[in-house]
Design an enzyme around this catalytic site. Structure first.
Site, short mmCIF file in Angstrom:
data_model
loop_
_atom_site.label_atom_id
_atom_site.label_comp_id
_atom_site.label_asym_id
_atom_site.label_seq_id
_atom_site.Cartn_x
_atom_site.Cartn_y
_atom_site.Cartn_z
N GLU A 29 -59.56 20.77 24.62
CA GLU A 29 -59.32 21.60 23.30
C GLU A 29 -57.88 21.02 22.47
O GLU A 29 -57.17 20.39 23.27
CB GLU A 29 -58.91 22.85 23.73
CG GLU A 29 -57.66 23.39 24.34
CD GLU A 29 -57.36 24.80 24.63
OE1 GLU A 29 -58.20 25.14 25.52
OE2 GLU A 29 -56.66 25.19 24.24
N GLU A 34 -50.52 27.78 18.04
CA GLU A 34 -50.44 28.65 19.10
C GLU A 34 -49.06 29.13 18.67
O GLU A 34 -48.12 28.51 18.92
CB GLU A 34 -50.65 27.88 20.48
CG GLU A 34 -50.86 28.88 21.45
CD GLU A 34 -51.35 28.05 22.73
OE1 GLU A 34 -51.86 28.76 23.79
OE2 GLU A 34 -51.14 26.79 22.90
#
Length: 107
Positions: A29, A34
């Site tokens: 991924e 984040e």
């Protein structure tokens, strides 16, 4: 962006053009954004079979933002050919594709 302990917003992508026998998690991924809700940074990372935290080869780049939870920001990964990661239209990281396929690049 929400803030506080236990909050972990993220924007990420999984590989779609992969061998039919490989699932998305195995292919890896790419985290465009984040955010750990109590730390004023926005990390980027790519987790692939060859580059990941389980084997100590992960590629992570963090960007300190003192207003990450106070203002609206745009995050982007506009073109997989250049592997540029953007915050508010400014490149903050480039990920080098080593040419070894989805196991390394997640692309």
């Amino acid at each position: 962006m929400p803030k506080g302990k236990g909050v972990w917003p993220a924007i990420w992508m999984l590989l779609t053009d992969k061998p039919p026998t490989v699932d998305g998690q195995t292919a890896g991924e790419i985290d465009i954004m984040e955010h750990v809700g109590y730390i004023p940074t926005v990390p980027w990372q790519s987790s692939t079979r060859n580059y990941n935290g389980m084997i100590g080869t992960q590629v992570v780049q963090s960007h300190y933002m003192n207003d990450v939870t106070e203002k609206f920001h745009e995050y982007g990964f506009p073109d997989t050919g250049t592997n540029r990661f953007l915050i508010d239209d400014t490149v903050f990281h480039r990920f080098k594709n080593d040419g070894r396929g989805y196991k390394s690049s997640g692309l």
